[in-house]
Design a protein around this motif. Structure first.
Motif, PDB file in Angstrom:
ATOM      1  N   THR A 209       0.820  -1.205   0.000  1.00  0.00           N
ATOM      2  CA  THR A 209       0.000   0.000   0.000  1.00  0.00           C
ATOM      3  C   THR A 209       0.857   1.260   0.000  1.00  0.00           C
ATOM      4  OG1 THR A 209      -1.733  -1.150   1.221  1.00  0.00           O
ATOM      5  CG2 THR A 209      -1.816   1.258   1.214  1.00  0.00           C
ATOM      6  N   GLY A 210       0.546   2.167  -0.934  1.00  0.00           N
ATOM      7  CA  GLY A 210       1.258   3.431  -1.002  1.00  0.00           C
ATOM      8  C   GLY A 210       2.663   3.338  -1.554  1.00  0.00           C
ATOM      9  N   SER A 211       3.011   2.206  -2.167  1.00  0.00           N
ATOM     10  CA  SER A 211       4.367   1.997  -2.673  1.00  0.00           C
ATOM     11  C   SER A 211       4.340   1.635  -4.154  1.00  0.00           C
ATOM     12  CB  SER A 211       5.056   0.873  -1.893  1.00  0.00           C
ATOM     13  OG  SER A 211       6.304   0.543  -2.481  1.00  0.00           O
ATOM     14  N   TYR A 212       5.350   2.103  -4.873  1.00  0.00           N
ATOM     15  CA  TYR A 212       5.513   1.720  -6.275  1.00  0.00           C
ATOM     16  C   TYR A 212       6.037   0.294  -6.426  1.00  0.00           C
ATOM     17  CZ  TYR A 212       5.126   6.679  -7.599  1.00  0.00           C
ATOM     18  OH  TYR A 212       4.679   7.954  -7.809  1.00  0.00           O
ATOM     19  N   VAL A 213       6.513  -0.321  -5.369  1.00  0.00           N
ATOM     20  CA  VAL A 213       7.218  -1.597  -5.466  1.00  0.00           C
ATOM     21  C   VAL A 213       6.263  -2.725  -5.855  1.00  0.00           C
ATOM     22  CG1 VAL A 213       8.553  -3.319  -4.202  1.00  0.00           C
ATOM     23  CG2 VAL A 213       8.993  -0.873  -3.827  1.00  0.00           C
ATOM     24  N   TYR A 214       6.638  -3.438  -6.914  1.00  0.00           N
ATOM     25  CA  TYR A 214       5.895  -4.605  -7.371  1.00  0.00           C
ATOM     26  C   TYR A 214       6.602  -5.895  -6.961  1.00  0.00           C
ATOM     27  CZ  TYR A 214       3.159  -7.541 -10.566  1.00  0.00           C
ATOM     28  OH  TYR A 214       2.333  -8.506 -11.101  1.00  0.00           O
ATOM     29  N   SER A 215       7.936  -5.913  -7.067  1.00  0.00           N
ATOM     30  CA  SER A 215       8.760  -7.008  -6.549  1.00  0.00           C
ATOM     31  C   SER A 215      10.087  -6.418  -6.116  1.00  0.00           C
ATOM     32  CB  SER A 215       8.952  -8.121  -7.584  1.00  0.00           C
ATOM     33  OG  SER A 215       9.690  -7.653  -8.700  1.00  0.00           O
ATOM     34  N   TYR A 216      10.825  -7.147  -5.284  1.00  0.00           N
ATOM     35  CA  TYR A 216      12.060  -6.587  -4.736  1.00  0.00           C
ATOM     36  C   TYR A 216      13.119  -7.669  -4.585  1.00  0.00           C
ATOM     37  CZ  TYR A 216      10.385  -8.295  -0.121  1.00  0.00           C
ATOM     38  OH  TYR A 216       9.935  -9.069   0.930  1.00  0.00           O
ATOM     39  N   GLY A 217      14.297  -7.268  -4.110  1.00  0.00           N
ATOM     40  CA  GLY A 217      15.409  -8.210  -4.009  1.00  0.00           C
ATOM     41  C   GLY A 217      16.090  -8.467  -5.338  1.00  0.00           C
ATOM     42  N   HIS A 218      16.159  -7.423  -6.203  1.00  0.00           N
ATOM     43  CA  HIS A 218      16.794  -7.552  -7.514  1.00  0.00           C
ATOM     44  C   HIS A 218      18.150  -6.856  -7.515  1.00  0.00           C
ATOM     45  CE1 HIS A 218      13.154  -9.197  -9.303  1.00  0.00           C
ATOM     46  NE2 HIS A 218      12.469  -8.221  -8.740  1.00  0.00           N
ATOM     47  N   ARG A 219      19.037  -7.352  -8.361  1.00  0.00           N
ATOM     48  CA  ARG A 219      20.371  -6.751  -8.489  1.00  0.00           C
ATOM     49  C   ARG A 219      20.442  -5.786  -9.665  1.00  0.00           C
ATOM     50  NH1 ARG A 219      25.391  -7.925 -11.070  1.00  0.00           N
ATOM     51  NH2 ARG A 219      27.193  -7.292  -9.772  1.00  0.00           N
ATOM     52  N   ASN A 220      20.170  -6.283 -10.872  1.00  0.00           N
ATOM     53  CA  ASN A 220      20.216  -5.421 -12.059  1.00  0.00           C
ATOM     54  C   ASN A 220      19.440  -6.076 -13.196  1.00  0.00           C
ATOM     55  OD1 ASN A 220      20.879  -3.278 -13.758  1.00  0.00           O
ATOM     56  ND2 ASN A 220      22.885  -4.091 -14.285  1.00  0.00           N
ATOM     57  N   PRO A 221      18.107  -6.079 -13.124  1.00  0.00           N
ATOM     58  CA  PRO A 221      17.304  -6.692 -14.194  1.00  0.00           C
ATOM     59  C   PRO A 221      17.242  -5.786 -15.418  1.00  0.00           C
ATOM     60  CG  PRO A 221      15.880  -5.824 -12.457  1.00  0.00           C
ATOM     61  CD  PRO A 221      17.289  -5.580 -12.011  1.00  0.00           C
ATOM     62  N   GLN A 222      17.629  -6.319 -16.572  1.00  0.00           N
ATOM     63  CA  GLN A 222      17.652  -5.525 -17.803  1.00  0.00           C
ATOM     64  C   GLN A 222      16.764  -6.094 -18.900  1.00  0.00           C
ATOM     65  OE1 GLN A 222      21.664  -4.701 -19.081  1.00  0.00           O
ATOM     66  NE2 GLN A 222      21.946  -3.176 -17.475  1.00  0.00           N
ATOM     67  N   GLY A 223      16.032  -7.151 -18.605  1.00  0.00           N
ATOM     68  CA  GLY A 223      15.048  -7.675 -19.546  1.00  0.00           C
ATOM     69  C   GLY A 223      13.730  -7.859 -18.825  1.00  0.00           C
ATOM     70  N   LEU A 224      12.621  -7.574 -19.501  1.00  0.00           N
ATOM     71  CA  LEU A 224      11.295  -7.718 -18.896  1.00  0.00           C
ATOM     72  C   LEU A 224      10.287  -7.944 -20.009  1.00  0.00           C
ATOM     73  CD1 LEU A 224       9.974  -7.516 -16.023  1.00  0.00           C
ATOM     74  CD2 LEU A 224       9.377  -5.164 -16.629  1.00  0.00           C
ATOM     75  N   THR A 225       9.531  -9.055 -19.919  1.00  0.00           N
ATOM     76  CA  THR A 225       8.578  -9.359 -20.975  1.00  0.00           C
ATOM     77  C   THR A 225       7.472 -10.247 -20.450  1.00  0.00           C
ATOM     78  OG1 THR A 225       8.431 -10.043 -23.304  1.00  0.00           O
ATOM     79  CG2 THR A 225       9.664 -11.492 -21.830  1.00  0.00           C
TER      80      THR A 225
END
Length: 381
Positions: A209-225
């Protein structure tokens, strides 16, 4: 899916050294094929005069759109290679891996001619990152609107892949900006996948609630599909082990920096015992430096039909990945164009299945070479 709408010591430094930048030279532009016949060559170089391209997308106007890390956004004719500059963002800070990065178009571009981009800039205390929206009119982008600002940034680990969902939400990957503490810190936007409304506000149905966070604990994700089954998947850089493919689930923790890849060490098991961690569904050790990730549905290149395609930087190849039936594991890895074009940053697919890749040179940090967009016409036997 991106083509439909379209992230402390000497040991760490040495592992990071392999992860980003430039290309060799080649300058032949293909002629359009009015008869629709198969090109003679398996690949054709469309343009070879770019300065470190980062995002390559097939636009709703049937042009290729590209961002270059120096701040330039261009439209490129997919048959002639003619490049038309539509904007130079003057306050972009290009330092090593930073600069102008991700880009995506509004899916209803005819009525909402918006282009969303991510770039780094010099803040009062160092590099920061912002997500902005521009309006396209008369072959020019203008009217910059800041949607999200003061995202942690650095010369490394900035994430920055963008994706718009079918229900019109914007997803954005962010890196840990070289500070591993950020990824598990829910008060930081670093090391996350973020979810926003297209006006930059926080969706009421976000997992926190009140946060932009959808998932966390990432280092450097550069692909998303997206996969056609509706699942969301990312490619992510590991440190000196465990580059990852992840199935992204709302509200979940992906472990970095306490967990790398799968939970298979005593320290990882101890951390996971108190925190629900989602393991990667596929990983690479030694690392390969995965970049962009798309899902290919066309039969134009049948060897790739219904497979993920991923561009790879350090190992300089395209990898095709087959997903199992329930979407929870990779069952096959196939390597194509191994070390033929140098480092491969990005991949774009047209609605008819044409495949284009953006190259980033032959070595990390090489800013002197030219950089190309290449069309893959077919897989040679």
């Amino acid at each position: 899916m991106k083509t439909i709408f379209k992230f402390i010591g000497i040991a760490l430094f040495s592992s990071l050294f392999f992860y980003c930048s430039s290309d060799d030279n080649s300058t032949s532009n293909p002629d359009p094929d009015p008869d629709g016949e198969e090109p003679t060559e398996a690949t054709t170089t469309l343009i070879s005069t770019l300065s470190i391209p980062w995002e390559l997308v097939w636009g709703p106007d049937d042009f290729l759109w590209v961002t270059e890390r120096n701040g330039k956004i261009s439209r490129i004719h997919p048959d002639t290679g003619e490049q038309q500059e539509v904007l130079i963002i003057s306050n972009v800070a290009q330092v090593q891996e930073s600069g102008l990065l991700g880009m995506v178009h509004h899916p209803n571009f005819d009525t909402n001619p918006y282009v969303y981009v991510v770039y780094t800039y010099n803040g009062s205390s160092g590099l920061l990152e912002r997500l902005v929206r521009f309006t396209f009119d008369n072959n020019t982008l203008s009217d910059e609107t800041i949607l999200l600002d003061q995202i942690p940034a650095n010369s490394i680990h900035n994430g920055s892949r963008l994706l718009i969902t079918s229900d019109l939400h914007l997803l954005m990957t962010t890196g840990d900006a070289g500070n591993t503490d950020l990824s598990q810190n829910m008060n930081s936007l670093g090391g996350k996948i973020l979810r926003l409304n297209l006006d930059g506000t926080i969706p009421v149905d976000n997992p926190f609630t009140g946060s932009y966070v959808y998932s966390y604990g990432h280092r450097n994700p550069q692909g998303l599909t997206f996969h056609p089954n509706g699942g969301l998947y990312s490619s992510e850089h590991g440190p000196n082990s465990d580059d990852e493919i992840n199935q992204i689930i709302s509200g979940k923790n992906y472990g970095w920096p306490e967990v790398k890849g799968v939970i298979d060490t005593p320290s990882e098991q101890s951390f996971a015992a108190g925190t629900e961690v989602i393991e990667s569904i596929f990983n690479w050790t030694p690392t390969i430096a995965p970049s962009d990730l798309i899902f290919y549905t066309s039969d134009r290149i049948p060897e790739w039909t219904n497979k993920f395609l991923m561009t790879v930087l350090k190992d300089q190849r395209i990898i095709a990945l087959t997903l199992n039936g329930d979407g929870t594991s990779i069952t096959q890895e196939e390597i194509f164009f191994n070390r033929e074009f140098g480092r491969l940053r990005d991949i774009a697919v047209s609605p008819t299945g044409r495949v284009f890749i953006a190259t980033n040179g032959n070595s990390y940090g090489d800013t002197s070479a030219t950089h190309r967009i290449i069309e893959i016409n077919r897989i040679e036997p």
